[in-house]
Design a protein around this motif. Structure first.
Motif, PDB file in Angstrom:
ATOM      1  N   LEU A  60      -1.446 -62.168 -15.306  1.00  0.00           N
ATOM      2  CA  LEU A  60      -0.238 -61.429 -15.619  1.00  0.00           C
ATOM      3  C   LEU A  60       0.326 -60.875 -14.318  1.00  0.00           C
ATOM      4  CD1 LEU A  60       1.731 -60.216 -17.683  1.00  0.00           C
ATOM      5  CD2 LEU A  60       0.129 -58.301 -17.946  1.00  0.00           C
ATOM      6  N   TYR A  61       1.576 -61.215 -14.049  1.00  0.00           N
ATOM      7  CA  TYR A  61       2.257 -60.797 -12.826  1.00  0.00           C
ATOM      8  C   TYR A  61       3.327 -59.780 -13.217  1.00  0.00           C
ATOM      9  CZ  TYR A  61       4.578 -61.445  -8.261  1.00  0.00           C
ATOM     10  OH  TYR A  61       5.122 -61.271  -7.012  1.00  0.00           O
ATOM     11  N   LEU A  62       3.121 -58.537 -12.817  1.00  0.00           N
ATOM     12  CA  LEU A  62       3.976 -57.432 -13.225  1.00  0.00           C
ATOM     13  C   LEU A  62       4.605 -56.722 -12.026  1.00  0.00           C
ATOM     14  CD1 LEU A  62       4.303 -56.597 -16.222  1.00  0.00           C
ATOM     15  CD2 LEU A  62       2.722 -54.749 -15.789  1.00  0.00           C
TER      16      LEU A  62
ATOM     17  N   LEU B 294      -1.528 -58.715 -11.287  1.00  0.00           N
ATOM     18  CA  LEU B 294      -0.805 -58.237 -10.116  1.00  0.00           C
ATOM     19  C   LEU B 294       0.274 -57.257 -10.541  1.00  0.00           C
ATOM     20  CD1 LEU B 294      -0.325 -61.700  -8.413  1.00  0.00           C
ATOM     21  CD2 LEU B 294      -1.980 -59.957  -7.763  1.00  0.00           C
ATOM     22  N   PHE B 295       0.293 -56.117  -9.901  1.00  0.00           N
ATOM     23  CA  PHE B 295       1.339 -55.140 -10.134  1.00  0.00           C
ATOM     24  C   PHE B 295       1.515 -54.342  -8.858  1.00  0.00           C
ATOM     25  CE2 PHE B 295      -2.408 -52.684 -10.707  1.00  0.00           C
ATOM     26  CZ  PHE B 295      -2.075 -51.369 -10.459  1.00  0.00           C
ATOM     27  N   CYS B 296       2.616 -53.647  -8.760  1.00  0.00           N
ATOM     28  CA  CYS B 296       2.831 -52.813  -7.583  1.00  0.00           C
ATOM     29  C   CYS B 296       3.034 -51.369  -8.030  1.00  0.00           C
ATOM     30  CB  CYS B 296       4.009 -53.316  -6.761  1.00  0.00           C
ATOM     31  SG  CYS B 296       5.536 -53.510  -7.681  1.00  0.00           S
ATOM     32  N   ASP B 297       2.796 -50.466  -7.134  1.00  0.00           N
ATOM     33  CA  ASP B 297       2.966 -49.048  -7.405  1.00  0.00           C
ATOM     34  C   ASP B 297       4.456 -48.770  -7.581  1.00  0.00           C
ATOM     35  OD1 ASP B 297       3.008 -46.323  -7.538  1.00  0.00           O
ATOM     36  OD2 ASP B 297       2.089 -45.993  -5.582  1.00  0.00           O
ATOM     37  N   ALA B 298       4.819 -48.285  -8.742  1.00  0.00           N
ATOM     38  CA  ALA B 298       6.232 -48.067  -9.057  1.00  0.00           C
ATOM     39  C   ALA B 298       6.909 -47.128  -8.059  1.00  0.00           C
ATOM     40  CB  ALA B 298       6.358 -47.510 -10.469  1.00  0.00           C
ATOM     41  N   ASP B 299       6.199 -46.161  -7.548  1.00  0.00           N
ATOM     42  CA  ASP B 299       6.816 -45.196  -6.648  1.00  0.00           C
ATOM     43  C   ASP B 299       7.068 -45.746  -5.251  1.00  0.00           C
ATOM     44  OD1 ASP B 299       6.868 -43.264  -8.629  1.00  0.00           O
ATOM     45  OD2 ASP B 299       4.850 -42.569  -8.138  1.00  0.00           O
ATOM     46  N   SER B 300       6.296 -46.718  -4.830  1.00  0.00           N
ATOM     47  CA  SER B 300       6.454 -47.219  -3.467  1.00  0.00           C
ATOM     48  C   SER B 300       7.041 -48.626  -3.380  1.00  0.00           C
ATOM     49  CB  SER B 300       5.103 -47.182  -2.745  1.00  0.00           C
ATOM     50  OG  SER B 300       4.196 -48.046  -3.391  1.00  0.00           O
TER      51      SER B 300
END
Length: 151
Positions: A73-75, A112-118
């Motif tokens: 899952l790629y988010l 995979l996900f990224c930090d929403a704030d950065s």
């Protein structure tokens, strides 16, 4: 499935006519009705890429709970919202994924996900309005999932 109307009827069509369908990339608001249609119509889906999509939190949880064959899952660069589409011109609250959901998703072969704030791309697409979307960044042809990337 970029810039086209992508709904549960299209998912049902794919499920009925593409029996070996295993990888899907969606650049469209990912709401719970679409998640339910994917789980019901394409139960053997292995890869789901939602990069740069607006994702309803309930839809994400539904996928976690019901897509037992999902391996990846790629988010990345997504805006996670609690419920429904944000109304243009009104403030809305983007909720970060809580640790229990991240832990459950991390049990997949690849999450995979990224930090929403950065996440700069996410900020430009969803928050500042500077960008007209993922196309400004050339994101559609790029994907961590090699089969979903343009070659």
């Amino acid at each position: 499935m970029p810039l086209c109307y992508f709904d549960s009827e299209m998912v049902k069509f794919i499920g009925a006519h593409c029996k070996n369908f295993s990888e899907l990339k969606v650049l469209w608001p990912f709401m719970v009705d679409l998640a339910k249609a994917i789980a019901a119509s394409i139960p053997n889906l292995k890869v789901l890429s939602l990069q740069c999509s607006l994702v309803e939190k309930e839809a994400f949880v539904y996928i976690l709970n019901n897509m037992k064959n999902l391996e990846m899952l790629y988010l990345c660069h997504c805006l996670i919202v609690d419920e429904g589409l944000p109304i243009p011109g009104y403030a809305y609250v983007a909720r970060a994924l809580d640790n229990s959901k991240i832990e459950r998703a991390s049990r997949m072969k690849k999450f995979l996900f990224c930090d929403a704030d950065s996440c700069r791309i996410r900020q430009l697409i969803f928050v500042t309005g500077v960008s007209s979307g993922w196309s400004d960044f050339g994101i559609w042809p790029r994907d961590t999932v090699s089969a979903l990337a343009a070659h």
